[in-house]
Design an enzyme around this catalytic site. Structure first.
Site, PDB file in Angstrom:
ATOM      1  N   HIS A 220       0.853  -1.196   0.000  1.00  0.00           N
ATOM      2  CA  HIS A 220       0.000   0.000   0.000  1.00  0.00           C
ATOM      3  C   HIS A 220       0.884   1.239   0.000  1.00  0.00           C
ATOM      4  CE1 HIS A 220      -4.275  -1.395   0.960  1.00  0.00           C
ATOM      5  NE2 HIS A 220      -3.607  -2.451   0.562  1.00  0.00           N
ATOM      6  N   CYS A 251      -7.603   0.787   2.993  1.00  0.00           N
ATOM      7  CA  CYS A 251      -7.818  -0.175   4.068  1.00  0.00           C
ATOM      8  C   CYS A 251      -8.722   0.473   5.090  1.00  0.00           C
ATOM      9  CB  CYS A 251      -6.508  -0.568   4.732  1.00  0.00           C
ATOM     10  SG  CYS A 251      -6.757  -1.533   6.240  1.00  0.00           S
TER      11      CYS A 251
END
Lengths: 311, 311
Positions: A220, A251
């Site tokens: 990420h 997320c």
């Protein structure tokens, strides 16, 4: 060195890197499940089709998690048959045996389970201890394997955890081994909150000591580190990289997460390194620009912005 | 491995990398010169002071280019005396002998000239051929050196050029040698339009064959490649990295350029790799968040967004 076409980087291969990388495209699942608005089924189906036309060969299509938890993907039963004729791999997420039943009923041949490397995340995501969560996955993986289905094991929070902070490498290795022992064909090592840096990536991959063809990486870009981490993983020999078209997603447990590594930024780097992906960058950018328009906000992918002149 | 404080990555050093990196902070010059609005002199001075307080030791303060070309930095004469008492290196850009005179009159001890690796950019930026541009810099560098002033040679378009496409490595090496031969103490290799990938970076550094302490790298994040390229440069031994606080700036010749590598994203990676920079990330993020507020738009730095909860 070859002179680039407009919109492509110059190709300068680096000795020792893989010559081919399989991109595991997660935009349609990991991306859209984190969008506030629910995308209509037909738009999702077109998204998956366009991703396949852009040359992606592994496209995670949807999730058979209970609609109560992920309402954005409540249409899995409707979506999957609309894309299952595509000549690409279409893994789907299955959280438990009930999800596996639904996926198998539709003819899915690739599934993924979603474990975590930490107690805190197992508790938050599944209300179970880590060992209880692993025990829950065991019959899912076992039954899938008995049906001849390919199983991917996602492992989230492999580097940092929002509750626990840094996650010790040996702990991650232990859970990886448990997933492989129960029959997972491959792992996806996730930096769910985006805190990892290249030395940490290298340390985990070295300690893990699993054949590289069984290991994918999933970064990420919360702190802008995703591509540098991917480069470190390539230098270790990793050939499966997760990415999300247009950088879709994030997320839910990391408020400021800017989402997954953008597939376009990844393809730009791989193309520059002379690593084959089969992806047509122009078509992929057009697809992500189209989806960004549908979602009503610019793509977080730098490459999409540059090549589609969004700003 | 050490457990991180909140807001810092876990430190996992990588053998073979430098143990210390000097960040050449360009936000106050390269960043602000590309802003649409002109920032008041006292805000610029506070910006430079805050950057120094955050631990940056090389802060490019302003440019002595003619105000007609860069009106944003027309206040160089007013700004420089307001910051020159800081106990840090304060290089300033000087485009020509007139600019050098102005900088020397104010007591500058470090200057930078701005050359390019391509004919097209020399033409566009200076209306000269490449050799004419280099000839123009020769007396500037010569006089600066005679005055005991440290000279940095910027070299833009080292990887790609918006008019010429890919730039051949031997051409870049030739201009680098010319700058060193005329007396430049260090070079800054610029990827002005952000197209480079790590293999290309490695190829240029290898071919260049100059002691690493004389070479800095300057990456733009147009295609999201800046940090991966920096990591490749570190692996080559480079210890000087240009970055811009908050990712300020861009390139007027590359419309969609998202600007320089953000200092915060760089510091996150370096801290994770155990590479000392002397920078206090929290103070730096606070500085960039403060400047973003002044400029009225969110910082493009992922790390600034994550740590200051901007979105």
């Amino acid at each position: 060195m070859t002179v680039p076409e407009p919109g492509l980087p110059m190709t300068v291969p680096e000795p020792g890197l893989p010559t081919r990388v399989r991109i595991h495209e997660v935009g349609a699942r990991d991306g859209l499940q984190n969008e506030k608005s629910t995308v209509p089924t037909e738009v999702k189906a077109e998204f998956v089709r366009r991703l396949a036309e852009a040359g992606l060969t592994t496209i995670e299509a949807t999730s058979f998690v209970h609609p109560k938890w992920v309402p954005q993907l409540a249409d899995a039963e409707q979506l999957f048959p609309q894309v299952s004729d595509l000549a690409v791999d279409l893994p789907v997420l299955v959280p438990n045996e009930r999800g596996l039943d639904r996926a198998l009923a539709l003819g899915a041949t690739r599934v993924a389970v979603f474990a975590s490397a930490t107690e805190s995340f197992a508790k938050a995501n599944l209300n179970r201890t880590l060992d209880e969560a692993l025990a829950m996955f065991e019959p899912v993986v076992g039954r899938a394997k008995a049906e001849g289905v390919h199983v991917r094991g996602y492992l989230s929070m492999c580097f940092g955890d929002p509750w626990e902070g840094a996650v010790p490498v040996p702990q991650v290795v232990r859970v990886c081994r448990a997933l492989l022992d129960m029959g997972c064909d491959e792992l996806s090592l996730g930096d769910t909150i985006g805190v990892a840096t290249p030395g940490h990536v290298r340390a985990l991959l070295t300690e893990l000591d699993v054949p590289v063809e069984k290991v994918g990486v999933h970064f990420h870009d919360t702190y802008g580190q995703a591509l540098a981490n991917t480069y470190a993983a390539l230098q270790h020999g990793v050939t499966t990289v997760d990415a999300s078209a247009g950088g879709l997603g994030g997320c839910p447990y990391a408020k400021s997460a800017t989402g997954n590594l953008a597939t376009e930024d990844l393809v730009w780097m791989l193309q520059g390194l002379g690593i084959d992906t089969g992806v047509d960058l122009g078509r992929l950018v057009a697809t992500s620009a189209w989806m960004a328009e549908h979602l009503g906000r610019p793509s977080p992918s730098r490459t999409v912005r540059a090549l589609s002149h969004q700003e």
